[in-house]
Write a protein that holds these residues in place. Structure first.
Motif, PDB file in Angstrom:
ATOM      1  N   VAL A  37     133.165  52.792 -81.143  1.00 33.63           N
ATOM      2  CA  VAL A  37     131.842  52.911 -80.536  1.00 33.63           C
ATOM      3  C   VAL A  37     130.905  53.701 -81.454  1.00 33.63           C
ATOM      4  N   ALA A  38     131.417  54.770 -82.044  1.00 30.69           N
ATOM      5  CA  ALA A  38     130.604  55.573 -82.959  1.00 30.69           C
ATOM      6  C   ALA A  38     130.163  54.755 -84.162  1.00 30.69           C
ATOM      7  N   ARG A  39     131.026  53.857 -84.625  1.00 32.22           N
ATOM      8  CA  ARG A  39     130.673  53.004 -85.771  1.00 32.22           C
ATOM      9  C   ARG A  39     129.533  52.066 -85.407  1.00 32.22           C
ATOM     10  N   VAL A  40     129.569  51.507 -84.216  1.00 32.34           N
ATOM     11  CA  VAL A  40     128.514  50.590 -83.782  1.00 32.34           C
ATOM     12  C   VAL A  40     127.210  51.353 -83.526  1.00 32.34           C
ATOM     13  N   GLU A  42     126.254  54.039 -85.102  1.00 32.89           N
ATOM     14  CA  GLU A  42     125.902  54.832 -86.283  1.00 32.89           C
ATOM     15  C   GLU A  42     124.427  54.659 -86.639  1.00 32.89           C
ATOM     16  N   GLY A  43     123.725  55.786 -86.815  1.00 35.77           N
ATOM     17  CA  GLY A  43     122.310  55.759 -87.133  1.00 35.77           C
ATOM     18  C   GLY A  43     121.411  55.718 -85.912  1.00 35.77           C
ATOM     19  N   VAL A  44     122.008  55.546 -84.737  1.00 35.59           N
ATOM     20  CA  VAL A  44     121.224  55.464 -83.502  1.00 35.59           C
ATOM     21  C   VAL A  44     121.549  56.617 -82.560  1.00 35.59           C
ATOM     22  N   GLY A  45     122.828  56.869 -82.359  1.00 36.12           N
ATOM     23  CA  GLY A  45     123.258  57.926 -81.450  1.00 36.12           C
ATOM     24  C   GLY A  45     124.735  58.221 -81.633  1.00 36.12           C
ATOM     25  N   THR A  46     125.245  59.146 -80.853  1.00 40.96           N
ATOM     26  CA  THR A  46     126.643  59.564 -80.950  1.00 40.96           C
ATOM     27  C   THR A  46     127.277  59.547 -79.567  1.00 40.96           C
ATOM     28  N   PRO A  47     128.394  58.856 -79.395  1.00 34.84           N
ATOM     29  CA  PRO A  47     129.046  58.840 -78.089  1.00 34.84           C
ATOM     30  C   PRO A  47     129.826  60.125 -77.834  1.00 34.84           C
ATOM     31  N   GLN A 237     127.085  45.346 -75.198  1.00 39.76           N
ATOM     32  CA  GLN A 237     126.810  46.243 -74.074  1.00 39.76           C
ATOM     33  C   GLN A 237     125.739  47.277 -74.430  1.00 39.76           C
ATOM     34  N   LEU A 238     125.838  47.807 -75.631  1.00 41.31           N
ATOM     35  CA  LEU A 238     124.820  48.773 -76.077  1.00 41.31           C
ATOM     36  C   LEU A 238     123.450  48.109 -76.180  1.00 41.31           C
ATOM     37  N   SER A 239     123.420  46.891 -76.686  1.00 42.05           N
ATOM     38  CA  SER A 239     122.149  46.177 -76.848  1.00 42.05           C
ATOM     39  C   SER A 239     121.511  45.860 -75.506  1.00 42.05           C
ATOM     40  N   SER A 240     122.338  45.547 -74.528  1.00 40.91           N
ATOM     41  CA  SER A 240     121.822  45.285 -73.185  1.00 40.91           C
ATOM     42  C   SER A 240     121.177  46.538 -72.590  1.00 40.91           C
ATOM     43  N   ALA A 241     121.780  47.683 -72.849  1.00 45.95           N
ATOM     44  CA  ALA A 241     121.239  48.939 -72.329  1.00 45.95           C
ATOM     45  C   ALA A 241     120.088  49.473 -73.170  1.00 45.95           C
ATOM     46  N   ASP A 242     120.046  49.081 -74.441  1.00 41.16           N
ATOM     47  CA  ASP A 242     119.071  49.635 -75.387  1.00 41.16           C
ATOM     48  C   ASP A 242     118.566  48.526 -76.301  1.00 41.16           C
ATOM     49  N   PRO A 243     117.764  47.590 -75.770  1.00 39.92           N
ATOM     50  CA  PRO A 243     117.317  46.427 -76.549  1.00 39.92           C
ATOM     51  C   PRO A 243     116.580  46.789 -77.832  1.00 39.92           C
ATOM     52  N   GLU A 244     115.882  47.925 -77.853  1.00 40.39           N
ATOM     53  CA  GLU A 244     115.111  48.290 -79.041  1.00 40.39           C
ATOM     54  C   GLU A 244     116.005  48.507 -80.255  1.00 40.39           C
ATOM     55  N   ASN A 245     117.243  48.902 -80.033  1.00 38.60           N
ATOM     56  CA  ASN A 245     118.165  49.140 -81.144  1.00 38.60           C
ATOM     57  C   ASN A 245     119.234  48.052 -81.274  1.00 38.60           C
ATOM     58  N   ALA A 246     119.013  46.918 -80.627  1.00 38.90           N
ATOM     59  CA  ALA A 246     120.003  45.838 -80.643  1.00 38.90           C
ATOM     60  C   ALA A 246     120.324  45.390 -82.067  1.00 38.90           C
ATOM     61  N   GLY A 247     119.300  45.305 -82.903  1.00 35.40           N
ATOM     62  CA  GLY A 247     119.525  44.866 -84.280  1.00 35.40           C
ATOM     63  C   GLY A 247     120.469  45.786 -85.022  1.00 35.40           C
ATOM     64  N   ALA A 248     120.290  47.085 -84.826  1.00 36.68           N
ATOM     65  CA  ALA A 248     121.157  48.059 -85.494  1.00 36.68           C
ATOM     66  C   ALA A 248     122.587  47.954 -84.976  1.00 36.68           C
ATOM     67  N   TYR A 249     122.748  47.784 -83.658  1.00 36.71           N
ATOM     68  CA  TYR A 249     124.097  47.700 -83.093  1.00 36.71           C
ATOM     69  C   TYR A 249     124.849  46.484 -83.629  1.00 36.71           C
ATOM     70  N   PHE A 250     124.195  45.346 -83.623  1.00 34.26           N
ATOM     71  CA  PHE A 250     124.883  44.132 -84.074  1.00 34.26           C
ATOM     72  C   PHE A 250     125.117  44.138 -85.582  1.00 34.26           C
ATOM     73  N   ALA A 251     124.183  44.719 -86.343  1.00 33.91           N
ATOM     74  CA  ALA A 251     124.384  44.832 -87.788  1.00 33.91           C
ATOM     75  C   ALA A 251     125.567  45.748 -88.089  1.00 33.91           C
ATOM     76  N   ASN A 252     125.656  46.861 -87.382  1.00 32.27           N
ATOM     77  CA  ASN A 252     126.787  47.777 -87.567  1.00 32.27           C
ATOM     78  C   ASN A 252     128.104  47.107 -87.200  1.00 32.27           C
ATOM     79  N   ALA A 253     128.095  46.370 -86.101  1.00 35.83           N
ATOM     80  CA  ALA A 253     129.320  45.697 -85.670  1.00 35.83           C
ATOM     81  C   ALA A 253     129.765  44.650 -86.689  1.00 35.83           C
ATOM     82  N   ALA A 254     128.811  43.899 -87.233  1.00 37.96           N
ATOM     83  CA  ALA A 254     129.156  42.882 -88.227  1.00 37.96           C
ATOM     84  C   ALA A 254     129.745  43.521 -89.482  1.00 37.96           C
TER      85      ALA A 254
END
Length: 383
Positions: A37-40, A42-47, A237-254
Motif C-alpha cells: 500500500v505504501a508503494r502505491v 508513494e508521493g501522495v501519502g503514508t498508510p 480503491q485508492l483512486s475511487s476514494a481520491d480521484p485527484e491522485n488516481a494517476g499517481a496511484y496507478f502509475a505507482n502500481a504499474a
C-alpha cells in the motif's frame, strides 16, 4: 530577493502539506501488505500500520494509536480474519465508515489449502498447483461451511464472523482473558509464550483442525503473483476514494508490478544453486513462496501458527531429518527457538532463521521486496 522568495517557499510548503493532508487515511494490518500500500501511495501519502513488526498477527491487543488509526481510516486493507481473527471485530466496530478491502477474498487472488501432516509429499505440490490455476474461482468453489459464508463478502459484512469468534475484543478493546499477556499489553511475545488454551481443542492431531480459522492458508502475501494482483486492487480503491491522485496511484502500481517481475527473476536466480536441497520449516507458512519458485519444503515442525508441536510430531520430524538427510531446518524469530534445538539434536542438518513478516525491516515501500529477497538468501545460505 529574500523577501520575494519567502512567500513562494511558504506557498510551496503549504501546497505540499495540503497534498498530503488531502490523501485518504489508510490503515493496513501487517507490514508486508502495508509495504504494498505504501508503494502505491508513494508521493501522495503514508498508510498507518496496525500490527507492528515483531508482533504476532494472530493474537494482538491494539494500542490506542492503532485503534485511532482504524477509527480515522477512510480505507482499510487487510488480509482477512484467517490471519488476524481478532481484527474482524475491530474493523467492524472502529472502521465503521471506512471502505474495507479483504485481500484474501479479492478476485484474482490464488489461495492454497492447508497441507496436512508433518511431512509434505511431492504430490501435495501438484495438488496445490492445480488449485492455484483456478485463481479466485477455486476459492469460490471451496466450501466454507465452517465460518466464511458467501464469497460476496462485503466490506463491512463481519456479522457471521463475529458470531463464530469467542475472542471478540469488544467495543473498548479491553484486554480479555484470551488475549491478555501478563501486564495486558505484551504484544511482542514469542511463540512459546502464546496462550495455548484456546487452541487445545485443535491439538488432537496433525489435521486441518490445527489451523482453526478456515480451510485456506492465509500467508498469501508470500506469492509475488498475489502481490501483483493486490497492487492493482489497492490502486483502484485508492483512486475511487481520491480521484485527484488516481494517476499517481496507478502509475505507482504499474511500476511496482514491473519491479515485482524483476524481483521474481532475481529470487529464482538466487535459489538456482540450491535446487535439490531439502529443508524443513518451523510452521507451514511458506507454500505460496514454494509454489512460486518451485522450491518445495519437506515438512513443517508445527502446522499451527500459535501452538507448539507435540513430542510425537517432533520425533516424526527428527526421523525424517535423519533418514532422508534433510539439509536445513529453518527457525522463525516469532517462535520458540528451543524447539529447533530439540529437533536438530542428533542430526547433521544446518539451521537458519527465515522471517515471513519482515520483523527486522523498516516498514515502508521497500519492505516487501526485501522480505522476499531475504527469504531466498536464507534458504540459499542454509542448503
Amino acid at each position: 530577493m529574500s523577501r520575494k522568495l519567502l512567500p513562494v517557499s511558504i506557498t510551496t510548503a503549504l501546497l505540499g502539506s495540503a497534498a498530503v493532508a488531502d490523501a485518504p487515511n489508510v490503515a493496513v494490518d501487517i507490514a508486508p501488505v502495508h509495504s504494498l500500500v505504501a508503494r502505491v501511495m508513494e508521493g501522495v501519502g503514508t498508510p498507518d500500520l496496525i500490527v507492528p513488526p515483531g508482533a504476532s498477527p494472530h493474537e494482538y491487543n491494539l494500542r490506542p494509536s492503532e485503534a485511532a488509526a482504524l477509527q480515522n481510516a477512510d480505507l482499510v486493507f487487510w488480509l482477512g480474519e484467517e490471519l488476524t481473527p481478532w481484527m474482524a471485530g475491530a474493523v467492524e466496530t472502529l472502521a465503521e465508515g471506512a471502505t474495507v478491502t479483504t485481500l484474501l477474498d479479492s478476485d484474482g487472488t490464488v489461495l492454497l489449502d492447508f497441507r496436512e501432516g508433518a511431512l509434505f509429499e511431492a504430490h501435495d505440490h501438484d495438488d496445490e498447483d492445480d488449485h492455484g490455476d483456478e485463481d479466485h474461482a477455486g476459492h469460490d468453489s471451496h466450501d466454507h461451511e465452517d465460518e466464511h459464508g458467501d464469497d460476496d463478502h462485503t466490506d463491512h459484512d463481519h456479522e457471521e464472523h463475529a458470531k463464530d469468534k469467542d475472542h471478540d475484543h469488544g467495543d473498548d478493546h479491553s484486554k480479555d482473558e484470551e488475549h491478555a499477556h501478563d501486564d495486558g499489553h505484551d504484544d511482542h511475545v514469542d511463540g512459546d509464550d502464546h496462550d495455548h488454551e484456546k487452541h487445545a481443542e485443535h491439538e488432537g492431531g496433525d489435521g486441518h483442525d490445527d489451523h482453526g480459522h478456515g480451510a485456506h492458508d492465509p500467508h498469501a502475501w508470500l506469492s509475488p503473483e498475489n502481490a501483483g494482483v493486490w497492487l492493482n486492487l489497492i490502486a483502484a480503491q485508492l483512486s475511487s476514494a481520491d480521484p485527484e491522485n488516481a494517476g499517481a496511484y496507478f502509475a505507482n502500481a504499474a511500476t511496482a508490478r514491473e519491479e515485482m517481475d524483476g524481483l521474481s527473476a532475481e529470487v529464482s536466480a538466487m535459489l538456482e544453486p540450491a535446487r535439490g536441497g531439502s529443508f524443513i520449516v518451523f510452521h507451514d507458512a511458506y507454500q505460496y513462496f514454494e509454489n512460486t519458485f518451485d522450491f518445495p519444503a519437506s515438512g513443517a515442525i508445527s502446522l499451527s501458527d500459535a501452538s507448539d508441536p507435540s513430542p510425537a510430531r517432533i520425533a516424526e520430524i527428527q526421523s525424517r531429518i535423519r533418514d532422508e538427510g534433510i539439509d536445513c531446518v529453518l527457525a522463525e524469530p516469532q517462535f520458540n527457538q528451543g524447539i529447533i534445538t530439540t529437533v536438530l539434536d542428533g542430526t547433521k542438518a544446518n539451521t537458519g532463521v527465515i522471517d515471513p513478516l519482515g520483523s527486522d525491516l523498516e516498514p515502508g515501500p521497500a519492505l516487501y521486496p526485501q522480505l522476499i529477497r531475504n527469504m531466498a538468501e536464507t534458504l540459499a545460505g542454509c542448503l
